[in-house]
Design an enzyme around this catalytic site. Structure first.
Site, PDB file in Angstrom:
ATOM      1  N   GLY A 118       0.845  -1.194   0.000  1.00 31.23           N
ATOM      2  CA  GLY A 118       0.000   0.000   0.000  1.00 31.23           C
ATOM      3  C   GLY A 118       0.879   1.242   0.000  1.00 31.23           C
ATOM      4  N   SER A 137       2.690   4.872   0.950  1.00 34.00           N
ATOM      5  CA  SER A 137       3.394   5.386   2.120  1.00 34.00           C
ATOM      6  C   SER A 137       2.357   6.058   3.037  1.00 34.00           C
ATOM      7  CB  SER A 137       4.455   6.409   1.672  1.00 34.00           C
ATOM      8  OG  SER A 137       5.143   6.930   2.779  1.00 34.00           O
ATOM      9  N   GLY A 191      -0.508   2.705   6.567  1.00 29.61           N
ATOM     10  CA  GLY A 191      -0.673   1.992   7.840  1.00 29.61           C
ATOM     11  C   GLY A 191      -0.079   0.588   7.827  1.00 29.61           C
ATOM     12  N   LYS A 192       0.741   0.288   6.843  1.00 33.67           N
ATOM     13  CA  LYS A 192       1.337  -1.053   6.719  1.00 33.67           C
ATOM     14  C   LYS A 192       2.189  -1.411   7.939  1.00 33.67           C
ATOM     15  CE  LYS A 192       3.672   0.112   3.009  1.00 33.67           C
ATOM     16  NZ  LYS A 192       3.281   1.531   2.944  1.00 33.67           N
ATOM     17  N   SER A 199       5.914  -1.818  -2.176  1.00 37.94           N
ATOM     18  CA  SER A 199       5.856  -2.811  -3.267  1.00 37.94           C
ATOM     19  C   SER A 199       4.799  -2.435  -4.306  1.00 37.94           C
ATOM     20  CB  SER A 199       5.640  -4.235  -2.727  1.00 37.94           C
ATOM     21  OG  SER A 199       4.694  -4.299  -1.695  1.00 37.94           O
TER      22      SER A 199
HETATM   23  S1  ADX Z   1       9.242   0.177  -2.213  1.00 32.11           S
HETATM   24  O1  ADX Z   1       8.478   0.957  -3.219  1.00 32.11           O
HETATM   25  O2  ADX Z   1      10.574  -0.162  -2.711  1.00 32.11           O
HETATM   26  O3  ADX Z   1       8.506  -1.004  -1.726  1.00 32.11           O
HETATM   27  P1  ADX Z   1       9.798   0.823   0.543  1.00 32.11           P
HETATM   28  O4  ADX Z   1       8.599   0.319   1.239  1.00 32.11           O
HETATM   29  O5  ADX Z   1      11.049  -0.009   0.597  1.00 32.11           O
HETATM   30  O6  ADX Z   1       9.419   1.180  -0.988  1.00 32.11           O
HETATM   31  O7  ADX Z   1      10.182   2.251   1.119  1.00 32.11           O
HETATM   32  C1  ADX Z   1       9.199   3.235   1.164  1.00 32.11           C
HETATM   33  C2  ADX Z   1       9.545   4.317   2.188  1.00 32.11           C
HETATM   34  O8  ADX Z   1      10.648   5.071   1.733  1.00 32.11           O
HETATM   35  C3  ADX Z   1       8.392   5.293   2.340  1.00 32.11           C
HETATM   36  O9  ADX Z   1       7.513   4.939   3.382  1.00 32.11           O
HETATM   37  C4  ADX Z   1       9.089   6.593   2.633  1.00 32.11           C
HETATM   38  O10 ADX Z   1       9.330   6.729   4.001  1.00 32.11           O
HETATM   39  C5  ADX Z   1      10.435   6.463   1.960  1.00 32.11           C
HETATM   40  N1  ADX Z   1      10.572   7.137   0.646  1.00 32.11           N
HETATM   41  C6  ADX Z   1      11.544   8.018   0.331  1.00 32.11           C
HETATM   42  N2  ADX Z   1      11.445   8.403  -0.944  1.00 32.11           N
HETATM   43  C7  ADX Z   1      10.388   7.746  -1.478  1.00 32.11           C
HETATM   44  C8  ADX Z   1       9.795   7.722  -2.783  1.00 32.11           C
HETATM   45  N3  ADX Z   1      10.274   8.456  -3.785  1.00 32.11           N
HETATM   46  N4  ADX Z   1       8.701   6.939  -2.978  1.00 32.11           N
HETATM   47  C9  ADX Z   1       8.217   6.209  -1.962  1.00 32.11           C
HETATM   48  N5  ADX Z   1       8.745   6.176  -0.711  1.00 32.11           N
HETATM   49  C10 ADX Z   1       9.821   6.944  -0.466  1.00 32.11           C
END
Ligand code: ADX
Length: 183
Positions: free
Chosen positions: A21, A23, A26-27, A95
Site C-alpha cells: 500500500g 506510504s 498503515g502497513k 511494493s
Molecule cells: S518500495 O516501493 O521499494 O517497496 P519501501 O517500502 O522499501 O518502498 O520504502 C518506502 C519508504 O521510503 C516510504 O515509506 C518513505 O518513508 C520512503 N521514501 C523516500 N522516498 C520515497 C519515494 N520516492 N517513494 C516512496 N517512498 C519513499
C-alpha cells in the site's frame, strides 16, 4: 521451553504476510500490532520493514523502477529464508509493482503467501503525512514518490484488504488473526 509452546512451534504453519500500500497507509502499524499479538501467543515471528531495510541491507537502492524491483526481490528472498527457518514473516513495504509482488509470491507455496492490501486512499495518507514526504513530493523536493509522480498498481486479488480510514488497527489485526491463524 514449556511443552505448550513447543507444540505451538511444531504445529505452526509458517506464513509470509505481505502488506502492500501507499506510504502512510498503515502497513507498518498493522505489522507491528500483528507481530505483538503473535508474540504474546508464543509464536515465532519476524517483521521485515521496507523503511528499516533501506537503512541497512538495501541502502544502495533508490526509488527507480529497477531499484524498487531489486528491493522487493531482496526482501522476498530474505522472507523466504526466514520462513524456512520456522518464522512467521511479516513484510511491510510499498511494493508498488504487480509483477514484483507476483514474483515474491512465486517464492512461496500456495496458501503460505498472504497479500494484504492496505487500501487507505491517497487523500488520507497525504492528510496524515506522518513523515512530511507528501508535502515535499508536492513541492518537487523529492521525485519518484509513489502515487504522486510514480505509480502504485493496486492488487487485483489480494487475500485481504483494509481501508484504515474507517477500520481501526485493532479491527484489522483481529480480522487477520481470525482468517489466517485460527484455521
Ligand atoms: S518500495 O516501493 O521499494 O517497496 P519501501 O517500502 O522499501 O518502498 O520504502 C518506502 C519508504 O521510503 C516510504 O515509506 C518513505 O518513508 C520512503 N521514501 C523516500 N522516498 C520515497 C519515494 N520516492 N517513494 C516512496 N517512498 C519513499
Amino acid at each position: 521451553l514449556k511443552v505448550a509452546s513447543v507444540e505451538k512451534l511444531v504445529q505452526q504453519k509458517p506464513y509470509c504476510i505481505w502488506f502492500t500500500g501507499l506510504s502512510g497507509a498503515g502497513k507498518t502499524t498493522l505489522a507491528v500490532q500483528l507481530k505483538h499479538r503473535l508474540q504474546v501467543a508464543g509464536l515465532p515471528v519476524y517483521h521485515l520493514d521496507g523503511d528499516k531495510l533501506r537503512d541497512g541491507i538495501n541502502q544502495d537502492l533508490g526509488f527507480s523502477v529497477v531499484d524498487r524491483t531489486e528491493n522487493i526481490r531482496r526482501i522476498s528472498e530474505i522472507a523466504r529464508l526466514m520462513m524456512d527457518a520456522g518464522l512467521i514473516v511479516l513484510v511491510s513495504c510499498i511494493s508498488p509493482y504487480r509483477t514484483d509482488r507476483h514474483n515474491a509470491r512465486q517464492l512461496f507455496d500456495t496458501g503460505q503467501f498472504i497479500e494484504i492490501y492496505v487500501n487507505t486512499p491517497l487523500a488520507e495518507c497525504e492528510r496524515r503525512d506522518v513523515k512530511g514526504l507528501y508535502a515535499k513530493a508536492r513541492r518537487g523536493e523529492i521525485t519518484e514518490f509513489t502515487a504522486i509522480d510514480s505509480p502504485y498498481e493496486p492488487p487485483r486479488s489480494p487475500e485481504m484488504q483494509f481501508n484504515t480510514t474507517n477500520q481501526s488497527v485493532q479491527e484489522c489485526v483481529e480480522l487477520i488473526l481470525s482468517s489466517v491463524f485460527t484455521k
